[in-house]
Design a protein around this motif. Structure first.
Motif, PDB file in Angstrom:
ATOM      1  N   MET A  72      82.554  26.323  27.685  1.00 31.29           N
ATOM      2  CA  MET A  72      82.836  26.427  26.483  1.00 31.29           C
ATOM      3  C   MET A  72      82.634  27.854  25.887  1.00 31.29           C
ATOM      4  O   MET A  72      83.393  28.328  25.185  1.00 31.29           O
ATOM      5  N   ILE A  73      81.636  28.501  26.204  1.00 33.28           N
ATOM      6  CA  ILE A  73      81.670  30.023  26.138  1.00 33.28           C
ATOM      7  C   ILE A  73      82.766  30.808  26.850  1.00 33.28           C
ATOM      8  O   ILE A  73      83.198  31.582  26.026  1.00 33.28           O
ATOM      9  N   ILE A  74      83.184  30.423  27.827  1.00 36.72           N
ATOM     10  CA  ILE A  74      84.166  31.378  28.463  1.00 36.72           C
ATOM     11  C   ILE A  74      85.565  31.090  27.895  1.00 36.72           C
ATOM     12  O   ILE A  74      86.339  32.008  27.510  1.00 36.72           O
ATOM     13  N   LEU A  75      85.644  29.783  27.316  1.00 38.15           N
ATOM     14  CA  LEU A  75      86.775  29.582  26.519  1.00 38.15           C
ATOM     15  C   LEU A  75      87.177  30.351  25.201  1.00 38.15           C
ATOM     16  O   LEU A  75      87.976  30.627  24.965  1.00 38.15           O
ATOM     17  N   ASN A  76      85.877  30.606  24.602  1.00 38.37           N
ATOM     18  CA  ASN A  76      85.852  31.299  23.529  1.00 38.37           C
ATOM     19  C   ASN A  76      85.898  32.821  23.866  1.00 38.37           C
ATOM     20  O   ASN A  76      86.799  33.574  23.152  1.00 38.37           O
ATOM     21  N   ALA A  77      85.534  33.404  25.057  1.00 36.94           N
ATOM     22  CA  ALA A  77      85.625  34.692  25.407  1.00 36.94           C
ATOM     23  C   ALA A  77      86.673  35.232  25.650  1.00 36.94           C
ATOM     24  O   ALA A  77      87.254  36.269  25.230  1.00 36.94           O
ATOM     25  N   PHE A  78      87.628  34.311  26.338  1.00 32.68           N
ATOM     26  CA  PHE A  78      89.034  34.699  26.806  1.00 32.68           C
ATOM     27  C   PHE A  78      90.073  34.046  25.726  1.00 32.68           C
ATOM     28  O   PHE A  78      91.132  34.159  26.214  1.00 32.68           O
TER      29      PHE A  78
END
Length: 485
Positions: free
Chosen positions: A283-289
């Motif tokens: 979830m966090i990486i989907l946000n970050a990228f």
């Protein structure tokens, strides 16, 4: 010493899960960075902008349409990797860009595809947009070492020859770039350009260089287009369907947790905790990228979750086998992870290669599926091989060191599969022939070997505008059923 270290490791695990969970649920700072609600959703989940262009040219060829669609696809992917461009009928092109709501703003930024010409000072047309392969903004340094931005122009074979002749005859003169009758740049020819690669320099900012490159790319379409219609579309699934999908996913994860704990006891608990960390990191990486999430993207995440559990199953089965041979729990855990690693890495790498091919060759939702699948594979492999191992070692050091917490593999009966290989080959051959025959029969009866969907076969699209608020999903389904059966 080991016990205190194990307790500290478990405390760190709980803190990490809590921190990642808080970040996923609430986010950090005023902008709520990392929160799941900030993940960009695709056209099917959150709606977006739909634009339809009409080809001005009469009777465009298939190759012209394909080339135009390809270039437009590359252009719109700057807004979203999930953006799709597809043909409608023989002379229309549809563009769907998820996650945006202002159609007019997108149209202004996208630019109206029009005619592009390169003209000498005496008004002679040197090349047109059809001679341009691509244009892109580049950064570099000038002779004094200062930052400099330019536009790299690549021409096709025909354009290369014409441009080489024109630049040789016009060294020191200006060749203007004219878009839809308006001069957008007046670069001076410093030397002949024989290789079909030219650089337009000046006191550009990066934004100015990118805008010029974008205009050239759009003007470099083989066909001239005009906007036919544009509108903001709602989510195709609706909020109710999204909510239902999330509930189904949560139920599925809980069932996986229960299965792993019941089947593998303490290792199953460790893998469940690692899976929670994995889900939060995704979830966090989907946000970050800034990955745009669609239904195919969700499918990629779910598939990678399955692969993460599958990796744990391989490891724990190995651990049980080692304990059945009389090894201690500590040695069984160490050997189990070591022996399972090659199988896990091989399986994940091959899937990662498939994801890379889909990313490089696919577009739109296919690219989104490849993106989330690749992210999921890398994270799932890391959590299976390292996070699960970290948690298991911590539990062991705390005092869960008896084999009853890990389960012992029962002696099973060895089945001689190779003894019956001929029978299996016959069965496989019969099934394979039956499948091939079914494809041939389907082709003969319907004209297609497979049952293709709307995205492959095309079809009819109907748009209905409601006065006021639109009805709910059930009412809409009933309306469609009553209208078209």
């Amino acid at each position: 010493m080991k016990k205190s270290r194990g307790i500290l490791s478990l405390i760190l695990t709980v803190v990490l899960i809590a921190f990642l969970g808080f970040t996923t649920a609430v986010g950090i700072g005023k902008g709520h960075s990392g929160a799941a609600e900030n993940i960009k959703l695709g056209l099917d989940l959150a709606g977006g902008v739909s634009i339809t262009y009409q080809v001005k040219d009469d009777n465009p060829t298939e190759s012209q349409m394909s080339d135009t669609i390809y270039k437009l696809q590359r252009r719109v992917e700057q807004y979203s990797t999930e953006a799709t461009v597809y043909q409608e009928g023989s002379d229309r092109i549809n563009i769907e860009i998820p996650g945006v709501t202002n159609a007019n703003e997108i149209l202004d930024e996208l630019g109206k595809p029009g005619s592009l010409e390169f003209k000498t000072e005496d008004g002679t047309t040197v090349i047109t947009g059809s001679d341009v392969s691509t244009a892109s903004a580049k950064s570099g340094q000038d002779k004094m070492g200062n930052q400099e931005y330019s536009v790299e122009l690549n021409l096709n074979k025909e354009g290369k020859e014409k441009f080489a002749e024109a630049t040789e005859a016009n060294v020191g003169k200006i060749i203007s770039i004219i878009y839809d009758g308006e001069t957008i740049s007046d670069p001076k020819v410093n030397s002949a350009i024989p290789d079909g690669v030219a650089y337009i320099t000046g006191n550009f900012t990066f934004e100015e260089a990118e805008n010029l490159a974008s205009t050239i790319r759009i003007g470099g379409l083989q066909l001239e287009l005009e906007e036919l219609r544009s509108n903001v579309v709602g989510a195709q699934l609706g909020e109710q369907a999204v909510s239902t999908s999330l509930k189904a996913g949560l139920i599925g994860i809980i069932l996986v947790f229960l299965f792993m704990i019941l089947a593998y006891l303490l290792p199953g608990l460790a893998s469940s905790l690692a899976l929670i960390i994995y889900t939060e990191l995704v979830m966090i990486i989907l946000n970050a990228f800034e990955v745009t999430l669609t239904l195919p993207g969700i499918a990629g995440i779910i598939l990678s979750i399955g692969m993460a559990v599958d990796a744990n199953v391989i490891i724990f089965a190995r651990v049980k086998e080692e304990m059945a041979r009389g090894k201690s729990v500590r040695n069984s855990l160490k050997t189990g992870f070591q022996k399972a690693m090659s199988a896990i890495v091989d399986g994940n790498v091959t899937t990662l290669i498939a994801a890379a091919v889909l990313w490089l060759r696919g577009s739109g939702s296919v690219k989104g599926f490849a993106q989330t699948l690749a992210i999921g594979i890398v994270l799932s492999m890391g959590t299976a091989l390292f996070v699960t191992k970290f948690i298991l070692n911590a539990l062991y050091n705390v005092g869960f060191d008896h084999e009853k917490f890990y389960g012992i593999k029962k002696a099973g009966r060895i089945f001689p599969f190779t003894k019956h290989s001929l029978k299996y080959l016959v069965v496989f051959g019969v099934v394979a022939v039956a499948l091939v025959v079914s494809l041939i029969v389907g082709k003969a009866n319907t004209g297609n070997s497979l049952n293709y969907g709307l995205d492959f076969m095309g079809g009819t699209s109907t748009e209905i505008v409601f006065e006021g608020s639109a009805p709910g999903n059930k009412e809409l389904e009933q309306l469609v059923q009553d209208t078209i059966g």
